[in-house]
Design an enzyme around this catalytic site. Structure first.
Site, mmCIF file in Angstrom:
data_model
loop_
_atom_site.group_PDB
_atom_site.id
_atom_site.type_symbol
_atom_site.label_atom_id
_atom_site.label_comp_id
_atom_site.label_asym_id
_atom_site.label_seq_id
_atom_site.Cartn_x
_atom_site.Cartn_y
_atom_site.Cartn_z
ATOM 1 C CD GLU B 49 -1.769 -2.260 1.637
ATOM 2 O OE1 GLU B 49 -0.392 -2.536 1.945
ATOM 3 O OE2 GLU B 49 -2.421 -3.278 1.860
ATOM 4 C CE LYS B 161 -17.001 -6.380 4.598
ATOM 5 N NZ LYS B 161 -16.484 -7.584 5.001
ATOM 6 C CG MET B 474 22.778 11.897 2.187
ATOM 7 S SD MET B 474 24.115 12.896 1.514
ATOM 8 C CE MET B 474 23.047 13.695 0.005
HETATM 9 C C1 TPP Z 1 12.530 5.642 4.518
HETATM 10 C C2 TPP Z 1 13.791 6.238 4.770
HETATM 11 N N1 TPP Z 1 14.703 5.841 5.968
HETATM 12 C C3 TPP Z 1 15.899 6.266 6.116
HETATM 13 C C4 TPP Z 1 16.396 7.597 5.417
HETATM 14 C C5 TPP Z 1 17.702 8.014 5.795
HETATM 15 N N2 TPP Z 1 18.386 8.025 4.816
HETATM 16 C C6 TPP Z 1 18.702 9.261 4.039
HETATM 17 S S1 TPP Z 1 19.590 8.758 2.710
HETATM 18 C C7 TPP Z 1 20.045 7.455 3.035
HETATM 19 C C8 TPP Z 1 20.661 6.660 2.306
HETATM 20 C C9 TPP Z 1 20.328 6.277 1.003
HETATM 21 O O1 TPP Z 1 21.208 5.400 0.446
HETATM 22 P P1 TPP Z 1 20.820 4.738 -1.181
HETATM 23 O O2 TPP Z 1 19.289 4.509 -1.376
HETATM 24 O O3 TPP Z 1 21.813 3.558 -1.221
HETATM 25 O O4 TPP Z 1 21.338 5.899 -1.857
HETATM 26 P P2 TPP Z 1 22.727 6.838 -2.162
HETATM 27 O O5 TPP Z 1 22.763 7.891 -0.908
HETATM 28 O O6 TPP Z 1 23.754 5.789 -1.780
HETATM 29 O O7 TPP Z 1 22.568 7.157 -3.390
HETATM 30 C C10 TPP Z 1 19.316 7.043 4.365
HETATM 31 C C11 TPP Z 1 19.233 5.648 4.911
HETATM 32 C C12 TPP Z 1 15.457 7.920 4.696
HETATM 33 N N3 TPP Z 1 15.714 9.196 4.022
HETATM 34 N N4 TPP Z 1 14.320 7.460 4.419
#
Ligand code: TPP
Lengths: 183, 570
Positions: B49, B161, B474
Site C-alpha cells: 500500500e 463496510k 548519503m
Molecule cells: C525511509 C527512509 N529511511 C531512512 C532514511 C535516511 N536516509 C537518507 S539518505 C539514506 C541513504 C540512501 O542510500 P541509497 O538508497 O543507497 O542512496 P545513495 O545515498 O547511496 O545514493 C538514508 C538511509 C530516509 N531518507 N528514508
C-alpha cells in the site's frame, strides 16, 4: 503574552481533536480551552487562551484557519470583551470558621451552593483575577477541592463578536494589519 | 437513482475525472472492489500500500491531477502512512480511500480496526470517516476539492463496510461540497503589492528564490517574465527545478545544502530575496541566524501559515503565485543590474574547474558521470526523471539539467526512501507518452522493489538506473564528515540487481565502466519494454558542495581543489 481567541467551528465529531492536535503539533501551549454550543446548532464556539508573542499569535490564527472545520477565528486579546471563568471551591468550614468563610464569599459576590457539616461549596463567576483573589483568601481555611471551567469570552457592545454571515463571501483579502484572516 | 455506497464511490471518482486508481484489496474494502465491475476505472494492483500512495503521488506531480490510492482497513491503511506524509510535505494532491470495519464495530478493537483518521490527522490536509452511504457523494466531492485547491495536499476518506454496502439515492449534482470554513482563494491587499514593488525597484542585488509553488500554480510564464523584465537572477529549490529552464541565462541553479557555492553566496550577498512558492526549509537556509543578513524579504505564498514561520519577511503576498505575479507584472520596471550579475559571475570562481565532469576517465565510474551522460542522451521535453533519496538524488539535481516543469519528480520535504520506483509507475500511468527514468540508490530501491511486479503487470515502459555504491551513501557521507568515518550500518550486502530484474522478465544490464554508460542508456531507450541498469559506481564518493546541518549557508564544504588530481589518484 496571554492571547485569547474566540474560535467558531463546525459542530462535527472530531473537531476538538483537530484543534487540540494542532496546538500539540505546532508546539503551542494551551493555557485553557472551553467548547460549547452557540446560537446556531451547527456551530460550536471555543475560547482558547495561549501564551504567545505577536508573531506566534498570528501563526496560531493562520493555522487555526487552515483547519477545514474552523469557521472563524478572532483574537480578542486587545479588544474590549467580557471574560469569565467559573470556579467551584470546596472549603473546610468548621463551626468557628464558617461565618468568616461566608463573609468572604459575600465580599466576592460568590454563592454558597452546598453546605455540609465540615465544608461549604462556593461558586464564583468572574474574571480570572477575581477567582484567584477569592482562592487566596480561602486557602488558610483549607481548600479541599477546586475546579475551574476555563474562560469564556465575548466582545462588548451590540456588534456580534464575529459575523458568521461573513462566511458566505468566499475570497478573502489579506493585508498586513488584517489579523482576522491571516499572516 | 438508487446505488450502493460502493457504486457511489466509483461513480464519484469517474465524475472527478479519475481513470486510474492504485490499490490493494482486503476485507473492509471488499464491497468497493466488488462494485469495480460496474466501473470504467482501471485499477492498478500494487504490491504494497505504500507503493499505492507513492504512485498516486507520482501521478499527481506529473500531471497536476489528483491521484487516488485505495486500501483496506488496519494494516492496509497504516501502510499508507509514509506515502501520505510524503504527499503532505510536498503539497501533492492525492485522495486515499480506506475501508473501515462496520460502523457498529468502531471502537471495539474489531479485527483490522485502526483509527486511521486519528493516525493521519496531522499528516493529511483533511480527512473523513464516512459511516453512511448518503454522506459519501458529498464527502468525495469535498475530498477532491480540498486536495487540489489552495495549497494542495492529501485527503483521506475512511469508509465503513456498511456504508459501502448500504443502498441510497445518488445524485452527484445535488451533493455539493459544504465547506463553510474552507477558504483556499486568498489574495493580497493592494498596498502589499505597492510595498513589494517598491522593494523590487529599489533593490540593487535581488535574487528570486523559486520553489515548487511555481509548478503547482502553473506560474512558469509569469516567473520567467518577472525575472527577465526586472533582470533578476533565480535560484531554485530542489522541488522548483524545471520551473525555469536550466539553460536560461538568469537561472543560477539549485540553492541550499547541496547547491552550488555561487548560488548560496549570491543569496548571502543579496539585498532582496523574492521568495516565490517556497517555504524557507532548513535545507535551503542553513543557519537562520546568519541567513541573507543584508536582504529584505518578499514572500509570495499561498499558505498564510508559512509566512514568518522560519524567516521573518518584510512583505508577504498571500495568494496564488500565478495570480499575484499577473497582477504585479505590468508594474515591474526593467532595471539594468549588470553589476550584480557580473558579481555573481565572479562568485562562480573556480567552481567549474572543480567539477567532477572535468575528471579524465580514470577507470572509476562516478555517479555524476552516469547522470550527466543520462541527461545528454535522454533529455527532451517529454522525459521525466523520478529520483529516490540520497546522494544520487543530489547528483541528479546537480547534473541533470531540467528544462521543463514536472520533469523531475522527487521526495523533498519528507525525503522518503523507496519513493522512486512506485512514483515512476504513477508518472507513467499519468503520462504514457513520457520517457520515464528512475534514478535510485541501491538502498532505497530495496525498500519498494516489490513494485517491479506492478510495472510488469501493467506493461509499463520505464527505465531504471540503480546508482549502486554498496552503501547507504548519503548516510555514509555524513559519517565520513561528522562521525570520523565510523561506517556503522551503512555498508550494504546487495543482491544481484540484474538477476532480480531478470526474475521479473525485465531486460537488464550491469555497467561498471564509464564507456559503457552511453551504450547502455541508448539500448535501454530503444527497447520497448522496461529496462533495469545496475550502475556499479565508486563506493565512497561524496556530494559536494555541502552546507553542514546548522552551518551558515555560505560555509560550504567545497569540492577538493582541484578534484581532478585527488580523485584520479585514488
Ligand atoms: C525511509 C527512509 N529511511 C531512512 C532514511 C535516511 N536516509 C537518507 S539518505 C539514506 C541513504 C540512501 O542510500 P541509497 O538508497 O543507497 O542512496 P545513495 O545515498 O547511496 O545514493 C538514508 C538511509 C530516509 N531518507 N528514508
Amino acid at each position: 503574552m496571554l492571547n485569547t481567541y474566540v474560535v467558531y467551528v463546525e459542530n462535527k465529531p472530531g473537531v476538538l481533536t483537530r484543534v487540540a492536535s494542532l496546538f500539540r503539533r505546532r508546539a503551542f501551549n494551551i493555557d485553557s480551552l472551553t467548547v460549547g454550543r452557540t446560537e446556531k446548532p451547527e456551530v460550536s464556539r471555543m475560547t482558547i487562551t495561549v501564551e504567545a508573542d505577536h508573531d506566534q499569535a498570528r501563526r496560531i490564527e493562520a493555522n487555526l484557519y487552515k483547519l477545514v472545520n474552523v469557521l472563524l477565528v478572532e483574537n480578542i486579546t486587545t479588544v474590549p470583551a467580557i471574560v469569565r471563568d467559573l470556579a467551584m471551591i470546596k472549603v473546610a468550614a468548621t463551626h468557628e470558621a464558617r461565618s468568616h468563610v461566608l463573609e468572604l464569599a459575600s465580599v466576592f459576590r460568590a454563592r454558597v451552593v452546598d453546605v455540609a457539616p465540615e465544608s461549604l461549596i462556593i461558586e464564583i463567576t468572574g474574571g480570572e483575577d477575581k477567582i484567584d483573589g477569592l482562592l487566596e483568601v480561602l486557602r488558610p481555611y483549607g481548600v479541599l477541592e477546586m475546579v475551574r471551567t476555563g474562560i469564556v469570552a465575548m466582545r462588548r457592545g451590540n456588534k456580534p463578536s464575529a459575523t458568521l454571515s461573513s462566511l458566505e463571501t468566499p475570497a478573502q483579502t489579506v493585508g498586513d494589519d488584517d489579523l482576522s484572516q491571516s499572516v | 437513482m438508487t446505488r450502493t455506497g460502493a457504486q457511489i464511490l466509483w461513480e464519484c471518482l469517474e465524475q472527478e475525472g479519475v481513470t486510474h486508481v492504485f490499490g490493494y484489496p482486503g476485507g473492509a474494502i471488499l464491497p468497493a472492489y466488488d462494485a469495480l465491475k460496474f466501473s470504467k476505472i482501471h485499477h492498478v494492483l500494487v504490491r504494497h500500500e505504500q507503493g499505492a500512495t507513492h504512485m498516486a503521488d507520482g501521478y499527481a506531480r506529473a500531471s497536476g491531477r489528483v491521484g487516488v490510492a485505495v486500501a483496506t482497513s488496519g494494516p492496509g491503511a497504516t501502510n499508507m502512512v509514509t506515502g501520505i506524509a510524503t504527499a503532505m510535505l510536498d503539497s501533492s494532491p492525492i485522495v486515499c480511500i480506506t475501508g473501515q470495519v462496520g460502523s457498529k464495530l468502531i471502537g471495539s478493537d474489531a479485527f483490522q480496526e485502526t483509527d486511521i483518521t486519528g493516525i493521519t490527522l496531522p499528516i493529511t490536509k483533511h480527512n473523513y470517516l464516512v459511516t453512511r452511504a448518503d454522506e459519501l457523494a458529498r464527502t468525495m466531492r469535498e475530498a477532491f476539492y480540498v486536495a487540489r485547491s489552495g495549497r494542495p495536499g492529501p485527503v483521506l476518506v475512511d469508509i465503513t463496510k456498511d456504508a459501502q454496502q448500504a443502498l441510497c439515492e445518488f445524485d452527484w449534482e445535488a451533493a455539493k461540497p459544504q465547506l463553510p470554513g474552507y477558504r483556499p482563494d486568498l489574495s493580497p491587499a493592494p498596498k502589499e503589492y505597492e510595498k513589494a514593488l517598491e522593494l523590487i525597484h529599489n533593490s540593487k542585488r535581488p535574487v528570486i528564490l523559486l520553489g515548487h509553488g511555481a509548478i503547482v500554480s502553473g506560474a512558469i510564464r509569469e516567473v520567467r517574465d518577472l525575472a527577465e523584465r526586472a533582470g533578476i537572477p533565480v535560484a531554485l529549490t530542489l522541488l522548483g527545478l524545471g520551473a525555469l529552464p536550466a539553460s536560461h541565462p538568469l537561472n543560477l541553479g539549485m540553492m541550499g545544502m547541496h547547491g552550488e557555492a555561487w548560488v548560496n553566496h549570491t543569496i548571502q550577498e543579496a539585498d532582496l530575496l523574492i521568495a516565490l512558492g517556497m517555504r524557507f526549509d532548513d535545507r535551503v537556509t542553513g543557519n537562520l541566524k546568519t541567513y541573507a543578513p543584508n536582504a529584505k524579504k518578499i514572500h509570495v505564498e499561498i499558505d498564510p501559515c508559512e509566512i514568518n514561520k522560519n524567516v521573518k519577511v518584510d512583505v508577504a503576498l498571500v495568494g496564488d503565485l500565478r495570480e499575484v505575479l499577473h497582477a504585479m507584472l505590468p508594474k515591474i520596471e526593467s532595471i539594468d543590474r549588470s553589476d550584480w550579475l557580473d558579481l555573481i559571475d565572479r562568485l562562480k570562481g573556480d567552481s567549474a574547474v572543480r567539477d567532477i565532469q572535468n575528471l579524465p576517465d580514470s577507470g572509476h565510474l562516478y555517479a555524476a558521470h552516469v547522470i550527466n551522460d543520462l541527461w545528454r542522451e535522454a533529455r527532451g521535453s517529454n522525459t521525466v526523471v523520478v529520483t529516490d533519496v540520497g546522494q544520487h538524488q543530489m547528483w541528479e539535481a546537480q547534473y541533470y539539467k531540467h528544462e521543463e516543469p514536472r520533469s523531475l519528480i522527487t521526495s523533498g520535504g519528507l525525503g522518503t526512501m523507496g519513493f522512486a520506483l512506485p512514483a515512476a509507475i504513477g508518472v507513467k500511468v499519468a503520462r504514457p507518452e513520457a520517457e520515464v527514468w528512475v534514478v535510485v540508490g541501491d538502498g532505497g530501491f530495496q525498500m519498494t522493489m516489490c513494485e517491479l511486479a506492478t510495472l510488469v503487470q501493467e506493461n509499463l515502459k520505464i527505465n531504471i538506473a540503480i546508482i549502486n555504491n554498496g552503501f547507504l551513501g548519503m548516510v555514509r557521507q555524513w559519517q565520513e564528515f561528522f562521525y570520523e568515518r565510523n561506517y556503522q550500518a551503512t555498508p550494504l550486502l546487495n543482491p544481484d540487481f540484474a538477476k532480480i530484474a531478470g526474475a521479473y522478465g525485465i531486460r537488464n544490464a550491469t555497467v561498471t565502466q564509464r564507456s559503457q554508460v552511453v551504450p547502455a542508456v541508448q539500448s535501454a531507450r530503444q527497447h520497448d519494454g522496461p529496462v533495469l541498469i545496475n550502475f556499479q559506481v565508486e563506493q565512497e564518493d561524496t556530494v559536494y558542495p555541502m552546507v553542514a546541518a546548522g552551518a551558515a549557508l555560505h560555509e560550504m564544504i567545497r569540492r577538493p581543489s582541484p578534484i581532478v588530481e585527488t580523485a584520479a589518484d585514488e
